[in-house]
Scaffold this active site. Structure first.
Site, PDB file in Angstrom:
ATOM      1  N   GLY A 290       0.871  -1.174   0.000  1.00  0.00           N
ATOM      2  CA  GLY A 290       0.000   0.000   0.000  1.00  0.00           C
ATOM      3  C   GLY A 290       0.902   1.217   0.000  1.00  0.00           C
TER       4      GLY A 290
ATOM      5  N   CYS B 115       6.129  -5.352   0.324  1.00  0.00           N
ATOM      6  CA  CYS B 115       6.230  -4.032  -0.299  1.00  0.00           C
ATOM      7  C   CYS B 115       6.182  -2.919   0.756  1.00  0.00           C
ATOM      8  CB  CYS B 115       5.166  -3.903  -1.378  1.00  0.00           C
ATOM      9  SG  CYS B 115       5.616  -2.710  -2.624  1.00  0.00           S
TER      10      CYS B 115
ATOM     11  N   ARG C 209      12.924   3.145  -1.088  1.00  0.00           N
ATOM     12  CA  ARG C 209      11.558   3.153  -1.626  1.00  0.00           C
ATOM     13  C   ARG C 209      11.585   3.431  -3.131  1.00  0.00           C
ATOM     14  NH1 ARG C 209       7.836   7.134   1.657  1.00  0.00           N
ATOM     15  NH2 ARG C 209       6.272   6.206   0.304  1.00  0.00           N
TER      16      ARG C 209
ATOM     17  N   ARG D 280       5.673  -0.264  -7.866  1.00  0.00           N
ATOM     18  CA  ARG D 280       6.409   0.832  -7.191  1.00  0.00           C
ATOM     19  C   ARG D 280       7.203   0.272  -6.015  1.00  0.00           C
ATOM     20  NH1 ARG D 280       1.592   2.581  -7.981  1.00  0.00           N
ATOM     21  NH2 ARG D 280       0.986   2.589  -5.802  1.00  0.00           N
TER      22      ARG D 280
ATOM     23  N   HIS E 231       4.630  -8.921  -4.541  1.00  0.00           N
ATOM     24  CA  HIS E 231       3.269  -9.185  -4.046  1.00  0.00           C
ATOM     25  C   HIS E 231       2.795 -10.601  -4.351  1.00  0.00           C
ATOM     26  CE1 HIS E 231       2.093  -4.975  -3.104  1.00  0.00           C
ATOM     27  NE2 HIS E 231       2.999  -4.684  -4.032  1.00  0.00           N
TER      28      HIS E 231
ATOM     29  N   GLU F  46       0.475 -12.165  -3.109  1.00  0.00           N
ATOM     30  CA  GLU F  46      -0.990 -12.251  -3.000  1.00  0.00           C
ATOM     31  C   GLU F  46      -1.679 -11.918  -4.317  1.00  0.00           C
ATOM     32  OE1 GLU F  46       0.952  -9.954  -1.940  1.00  0.00           O
ATOM     33  OE2 GLU F  46       0.068  -7.970  -2.211  1.00  0.00           O
TER      34      GLU F  46
HETATM   35  N1  GLN Z   1       5.911   2.699  -2.987  1.00  0.00           N
HETATM   36  C1  GLN Z   1       5.105   2.340  -1.859  1.00  0.00           C
HETATM   37  C2  GLN Z   1       5.648   2.950  -0.583  1.00  0.00           C
HETATM   38  O1  GLN Z   1       6.739   3.449  -0.601  1.00  0.00           O
HETATM   39  C3  GLN Z   1       5.010   0.832  -1.705  1.00  0.00           C
HETATM   40  C4  GLN Z   1       4.317   0.243  -2.898  1.00  0.00           C
HETATM   41  C5  GLN Z   1       3.542  -0.990  -2.603  1.00  0.00           C
HETATM   42  O2  GLN Z   1       3.322  -1.373  -1.453  1.00  0.00           O
HETATM   43  N2  GLN Z   1       3.047  -1.622  -3.640  1.00  0.00           N
HETATM   44  O3  GLN Z   1       4.988   2.928   0.408  1.00  0.00           O
END
Ligand code: GLN
Length: 192
Positions: free
Chosen positions: A48, A80, A107, A137, A172, A174
């Site tokens: 997220g 993530c 990140r 990301r 991910h 999931e």
């Molecule tokens: N880029 C998001 C962050 O820095 C993480 C991306 C993700 O959880 N899919 O929080």
């Protein structure tokens, strides 16, 4: 022995994690209050937005409950954004984190052009061939310290790490139909 797996349900893709574990006949429950976290045998912190999840963790008093869970040596898996929150160090960021794993993360490490992509990963401890991994990301791990161990890399980038009962994936599991990473985590739970 059906242990209770809490899925942190503050923000992000917690419903996909819930569905994945329920498909494995696990006792998976969404958690957002400290008492619910404390009642779990294991916890998943979903992907997220890590700053948002971090703020909500603090607001709901979940930070202490999650740290207590890890002090009980309960398995915790961050995907993530969840991986970012588990890290002790986040490059060029002062954002709040749980800081439980001896790793440094960066990140959004794949830049804008490759915001999202998929790749096949060989994962240590996961048999029967590579795992298709979805990166969105995604962060990477730029340093592992103490007894943190690298379980998978994409090119030369570290994307999966385990330290004791703490597990972190930049991707991910999931979001695909392959449940071997969930099974890996369940094995951690069953042997804890
Ligand atoms: N880029 C998001 C962050 O820095 C993480 C991306 C993700 O959880 N899919 O929080």
């Amino acid at each position: 022995m059906n242990r209770r797996v809490g899925i942190l349900a503050l923000q992000g893709d917690f419903s996909e994690h819930l569905a994945a574990f329920k498909g494995l006949n696990c006792h998976a429950v969404p958690v957002k209050h400290p008492a619910e976290v404390r009642a779990c045998d294991a916890l998943v912190i979903p992907g997220g937005e890590s700053t948002t999840i971090g703020k909500l963790c603090q607001r709901f008093g979940l930070d202490e409950a999650i740290v207590e869970l890890s002090e009980r040596d309960a398995p915790i898996w961050g995907t993530c954004a969840g991986m970012i929150l588990l890290a002790k160090e986040i490059e060029a960021s002062e954002q709040w984190r749980l800081g439980l794993m001896d790793i440094t993360v960066q990140r959004n490490a794949f830049g804008r052009q490759v915001d999202s992509f998929e790749a096949d990963l060989a994962i240590e401890g996961v048999t029967s061939g590579p795992v298709r991994a979805v990166f969105i990301r995604a962060p990477v791990v730029t340093e592992v310290r103490a007894d943190a161990r690298v379980l998978a890399r994409f090119d030369d980038k570290i994307v999966m790490v385990r330290q004791g009962n703490l597990l972190a994936t930049a991707f991910h599991p999931e979001l695909t139909d392959d449940r071997r990473v969930q099974q890996y985590f369940l094995n951690m739970i069953n042997s804890s």
